[in-house]
Structures are given as structure tokens and as C-alpha cells.
Design a protein around this motif. Sequence first.
Motif, PDB file in Angstrom:
ATOM      1  N   VAL A 143       4.172  -5.732  -4.785  1.00  0.00           N
ATOM      2  CA  VAL A 143       4.635  -7.096  -4.583  1.00  0.00           C
ATOM      3  C   VAL A 143       5.365  -7.185  -3.251  1.00  0.00           C
ATOM      4  O   VAL A 143       6.413  -6.554  -3.066  1.00  0.00           O
ATOM      5  CB  VAL A 143       5.567  -7.546  -5.732  1.00  0.00           C
ATOM      6  N   GLU A 144       4.806  -7.983  -2.345  1.00  0.00           N
ATOM      7  CA  GLU A 144       5.413  -8.178  -1.031  1.00  0.00           C
ATOM      8  C   GLU A 144       6.394  -9.342  -1.063  1.00  0.00           C
ATOM      9  O   GLU A 144       6.232 -10.290  -1.849  1.00  0.00           O
ATOM     10  CB  GLU A 144       4.348  -8.469   0.037  1.00  0.00           C
ATOM     11  N   SER A 145       7.370  -9.279  -0.196  1.00  0.00           N
ATOM     12  CA  SER A 145       8.323 -10.373  -0.037  1.00  0.00           C
ATOM     13  C   SER A 145       8.848 -10.359   1.389  1.00  0.00           C
ATOM     14  O   SER A 145       8.669  -9.368   2.113  1.00  0.00           O
ATOM     15  CB  SER A 145       9.475 -10.247  -1.039  1.00  0.00           C
ATOM     16  N   ARG A 152      11.792  -9.213   8.137  1.00  0.00           N
ATOM     17  CA  ARG A 152      11.683  -7.923   7.460  1.00  0.00           C
ATOM     18  C   ARG A 152      10.903  -8.133   6.170  1.00  0.00           C
ATOM     19  O   ARG A 152      11.333  -8.891   5.298  1.00  0.00           O
ATOM     20  CB  ARG A 152      13.057  -7.333   7.148  1.00  0.00           C
ATOM     21  N   LEU A 153       9.766  -7.468   6.079  1.00  0.00           N
ATOM     22  CA  LEU A 153       8.945  -7.525   4.880  1.00  0.00           C
ATOM     23  C   LEU A 153       9.275  -6.341   3.975  1.00  0.00           C
ATOM     24  O   LEU A 153       9.557  -5.245   4.463  1.00  0.00           O
ATOM     25  CB  LEU A 153       7.461  -7.489   5.228  1.00  0.00           C
ATOM     26  N   ASP A 190      13.666   4.018  -4.612  1.00  0.00           N
ATOM     27  CA  ASP A 190      13.454   2.657  -5.119  1.00  0.00           C
ATOM     28  C   ASP A 190      11.989   2.257  -5.153  1.00  0.00           C
ATOM     29  O   ASP A 190      11.665   1.144  -5.560  1.00  0.00           O
ATOM     30  CB  ASP A 190      14.208   1.654  -4.243  1.00  0.00           C
ATOM     31  N   ASN A 191      11.123   3.148  -4.719  1.00  0.00           N
ATOM     32  CA  ASN A 191       9.679   2.856  -4.663  1.00  0.00           C
ATOM     33  C   ASN A 191       9.391   1.600  -3.846  1.00  0.00           C
ATOM     34  O   ASN A 191       8.632   0.711  -4.278  1.00  0.00           O
ATOM     35  CB  ASN A 191       9.107   2.702  -6.077  1.00  0.00           C
ATOM     36  N   THR A 192      10.013   1.524  -2.684  1.00  0.00           N
ATOM     37  CA  THR A 192       9.788   0.384  -1.809  1.00  0.00           C
ATOM     38  C   THR A 192       9.393   0.853  -0.411  1.00  0.00           C
ATOM     39  O   THR A 192       9.750   1.957   0.013  1.00  0.00           O
ATOM     40  CB  THR A 192      11.032  -0.509  -1.700  1.00  0.00           C
ATOM     41  N   VAL A 193       8.675   0.000   0.277  1.00  0.00           N
ATOM     42  CA  VAL A 193       8.345   0.234   1.674  1.00  0.00           C
ATOM     43  C   VAL A 193       8.631  -1.060   2.427  1.00  0.00           C
ATOM     44  O   VAL A 193       8.406  -2.147   1.892  1.00  0.00           O
ATOM     45  CB  VAL A 193       6.883   0.682   1.841  1.00  0.00           C
ATOM     46  N   SER A 194       9.158  -0.927   3.637  1.00  0.00           N
ATOM     47  CA  SER A 194       9.553  -2.102   4.413  1.00  0.00           C
ATOM     48  C   SER A 194       8.875  -2.103   5.771  1.00  0.00           C
ATOM     49  O   SER A 194       8.471  -1.051   6.286  1.00  0.00           O
ATOM     50  CB  SER A 194      11.065  -2.121   4.592  1.00  0.00           C
TER      51      SER A 194
END
Length: 124
Positions: free
Chosen positions: A5-7, A19-20, A76-80
Motif C-alpha cells: 500500500v503506497e501513500s 516522500r512516498l 516496520d516492513n516499509t520502503v520509502s
Amino acid sequence: QVQLVESGGGLVQAGGSLRLSCATSGLTNTKRTMGWFRQAPGKGREFVAGINRNGADTYYADSVQGRFSISRDNADNTVSLQMNTLKPEDTAVYYCATSSLYLISTITDSYDYWGQGTQVTVSS
């Protein structure tokens, strides 16, 4: 069920920043290569940036080198994707994707899971 899920997309003036973020869930192996792609109206999907499993290696398209920066937080299992000095030609839908390959690939077929995309619009 795997979800990406992108934001963080939106409208910004040329020269500005966005910043995505991409949150992943449902992956049995969270340490996978991650990539950002984009697709402008009437054009194909193109590679923007990639980061390997532990974040030690990154790769960028020539068009964004020096302006964009990809990072990840495996806890956090996130990529930016930090996007600076944005240009009107950066306008596109930006997609987060993940690949089981060890090396960073610029090819869309190398990525097996994709997010739904987030719109970035840069006004001149």
C-alpha cells in the motif's frame, strides 16, 4: 494475502519535495528486493529506484539520480522514496513492487507483487 500500500502522493510545485511510503504485509519472507516504478499517461511503466534486501545496495534511474533517495525499514516492513527537486516530467502514478531476486532489477516482470499506485503531480 500479500498487500503493498503506497501513500504520500499529491500535488506539488516544481522544485518541491514529496516522500512516498509503501507498507507491505502478508509476505512470508519480508527481506525481499523492493522497487519503485512510475507510469505517466500514455507511457509504459518505468523503473525509478530499487533497494536490496538489507538496504545496503540501491540503484536509480538516470532521470532521478541525485534527486530521489530510496530507503527501507525492515522492522516496520516499509520502503520509502524521498523525492526532491521535483520536475513536471516526474508527474506519474508511482508504484511500489517487490521481487524475490537477490539483485535489483529494472524490469517490471522481475517483480511479483505490486501496490495500487499513488498519484504524483508536479506543476510548473
